[in-house]
Each structure stands twice: as C-alpha cells, then as structure tokens.
Design a protein around this motif. Sequence first.
Motif: not given
Length: 427
Positions: A374-387
């Motif tokens: 779980y990240v959050g409620i859209i709209p939302v910003t989160t870091p993601v690694r390449p892949g």
Amino acid sequence: MEEPQKKSPGELRRDQLLKYAVLGILGAVLLFILLGVVSCTIASRKEKPGGLEDTKVPGLEENVGGVGKTIRSMVLVHAVGRNRLDVYDIDNDKTLQLQLEGKVELKNAYGQAITLTDLRPGDILEAKYDERELVPESLLVSGKAWTRADETGVEVDAGSNTIRLGSDRYSYTKELILHYRGEPLEAGRLHPADVLFLRGYQDKVWYVEVLQAHGTIRLENSAAYAGGNLQIDGKPYGTVSADMEVAVTPGIRTVEVVKEGMEPFSATVMVEEWKTAPLDLQEAVTKEGTLEISLDPGDALATLDGNRVEPDVPLSMAYGSYVLKVSREGFSSHEETVLVDQAYRKLTIRLERMPVNLHVDAPVGAELYVDGAYVGIIPVTTPVRPGNHVLTARMEGFLSVEQVLQVDGNAGDLNLRLPALEPAAGE
C-alpha cells in the motif's frame, strides 16, 4: 638558808650558747623530716597522672610491693634476644626492652606453654609487665591479632600509609615491620604481584612478610608491536608500548602479543624474584595478501582508505582493515570495511540505481498499491527503483485496475494516470 651562788658572766654566756645549739639541732631535724615528707608526696604525684591520688589509668595496676605499676598492653615483637625482648607497646605508643630474668609465663594463642625461642619478630603479644623494672609477669601470643596469608594484589600507598587488600583498607605506622627472607624491606618496593603474609591488630597492619617477590618482564624491540594486545599466561596485560616493563609473579611465564597485520608473537620466559627478564620481540613480520575488486557498473569510482583503485586489478595489500567506498552518479553509494587476512580475496560490488519519483494522479480517491504494498490515496507520489513494477488501483464498489510499469533508471521522474475504475456488478 644559803643563797644560790650567782653565775659569772662567762657561765651565763656559755649556757645561752648551749641552749641555742640544742634549738638549732632540733630545727634541723624537723626540717629534714619535712623535706622527706614533701619529697615522698611529689614522687607519689608523679606516679599518678594529674597528681590525683585516686586517679585510675586503664592498663595499669597498683603493684602491692610498691616497686612500680603493672602494665597490661598489646605489644609488637621487634627482636628476640637472650633473656630480653625488644617490643613496641601498641597501646601506649612506646618502645621497650623487656627483661626476662626469672620466671615469666609464656603461652601461645592456645594457652600452651612456649619458650622465648618460639617468639618471632612481628608477633603480637598480650603483655603484663612492671612499668618501672620492665620485667614481664606474663606474655601471651594474642588471639586478637588477625593474619592474611598468600595475599596478592596488595596495594601499598606510602604517601598515606595505607594498605589495600581487595575492598579492605588498613593503615600502618613507622613501626611497621616489613621483611623479605628475614631482612628489612622498604614499603615502596612492594608490588601487587608480590605474595604476602600480613599480621595486624584492629585496623592497622603491624607486620608484612614477602613470601614471594615479583619479577619483571621487559619487552625489547617491541616498537613494531606497539598498540597490540599483551597477554601473559592467558591474562590480558594491556596494550604494548615501546620497551615496556611488566611486573609478574616469578616462574615460567607464557607471553603472547597480537597485533592486526602482524604475525602473532608467543614465547616463554623464566622470571626470577627482583630480577628483570628481557624478551626480544625481534623485527615484526608483516603479512601480505592480494585483493581484487570488481565493480558494477564498471565505471564506478572505488577508493581504499581514500586512495583510488582500479577495478579488476589485483592489489598487494598488507594484512589489516581498509575502508572501501564505491560511488557513481545516479546510483546509491556503497561503503564497507574490508579485511585483508588471507592470500587472495576478490570482491564484487554492485551499485543500485537511485529510485525515481512516480506520481499517479488518477483515478482520484482510489488506493494505490505498488508490488502489493500500500502506498496511499491517489493522487500520490512514491519513489520506485528501476525495473518492472505492478501498480494496482482499488476502490470499494469498483473493479480493481492493474498495470505493469517498467522504470528506466535514466528516465527521471514519472507521471502516470491509471485507467478509470468501473463499477462492480450489482453496484
């Protein structure tokens, strides 16, 4: 009746002189008696402190014969002679020479009869002796004295005249008897490595005998091992310094010195009382190994202790610890301590790309999950690694939406709109 014959002037003068002579003799006799009385009174007052007839002094008893007073006191034996005993009166703070002529009651602490030859310097006795004649009536080896045998780790502070035995602390005076093999010894020569016998009374130590004196090990040519760990018979003795000396109990001792990057040193040495045993550590032998480092990506920057190293190039390194740092733009930095302790070692360091920011702005109000988390409620910003990552949008009463996203580390931040959610059946 005949008239009394009158005396001539010469006869009258003679009678008068005779009368004066008799009176003079009587006066002299009275004066002599008076002086005798005064002298006896003064002597009596000197024998009783303060000059008071009825004053009672602890440790004193009136001698019936009038020769002197009987003293009861604890005494420390200094020397034993023929028919004499040199002692220090502990209770009255004075040195005496007791005369043992005639019958003297001598007993040990168990009440058994002993002879003068059984006494030794350092014995503590309960004495009963005549103050004036210094002739003892009885001498008893005191059971009130305490002893400590085979003690090590004893700390003597000559400045404060104190002796510490573990958690116990005692004092001593200038009358302390300190012997080593029957010979006097200065207190300053004692060391915690010595093996001691102690005898005392109450809170003071009166006799110390060195049963086994310490010896010394001197580490020579030890500069190369400075900072290493010293052990003697398996016990730590601190950090090695140049040409250091260590006091130990005599005997055969095993000395070990360990320092990182050096060959461990081990040797046995014979240590004798009061003597210094030199131990030559010789030249230290530095061990070396080979270290090879591979990097991913290959153009990353690598340093060892701040010095740049080339990847995939074998390096000859002295045994020891080194700090390895690897970095490259767009990747997370890496840092670790590398231990060189074998002939050859190869390390492969793979850097991870820095994460990018993913901004999801639709469908608004839905819950966003990335790879099931779980990240959050859209709209939302989160870091993601390449892949590759699986994005899921969920909302109650609607069908979930999934989308696979491939993140390129060089792409920078990403903006994404997921498809609109459709109502679930029956909603």
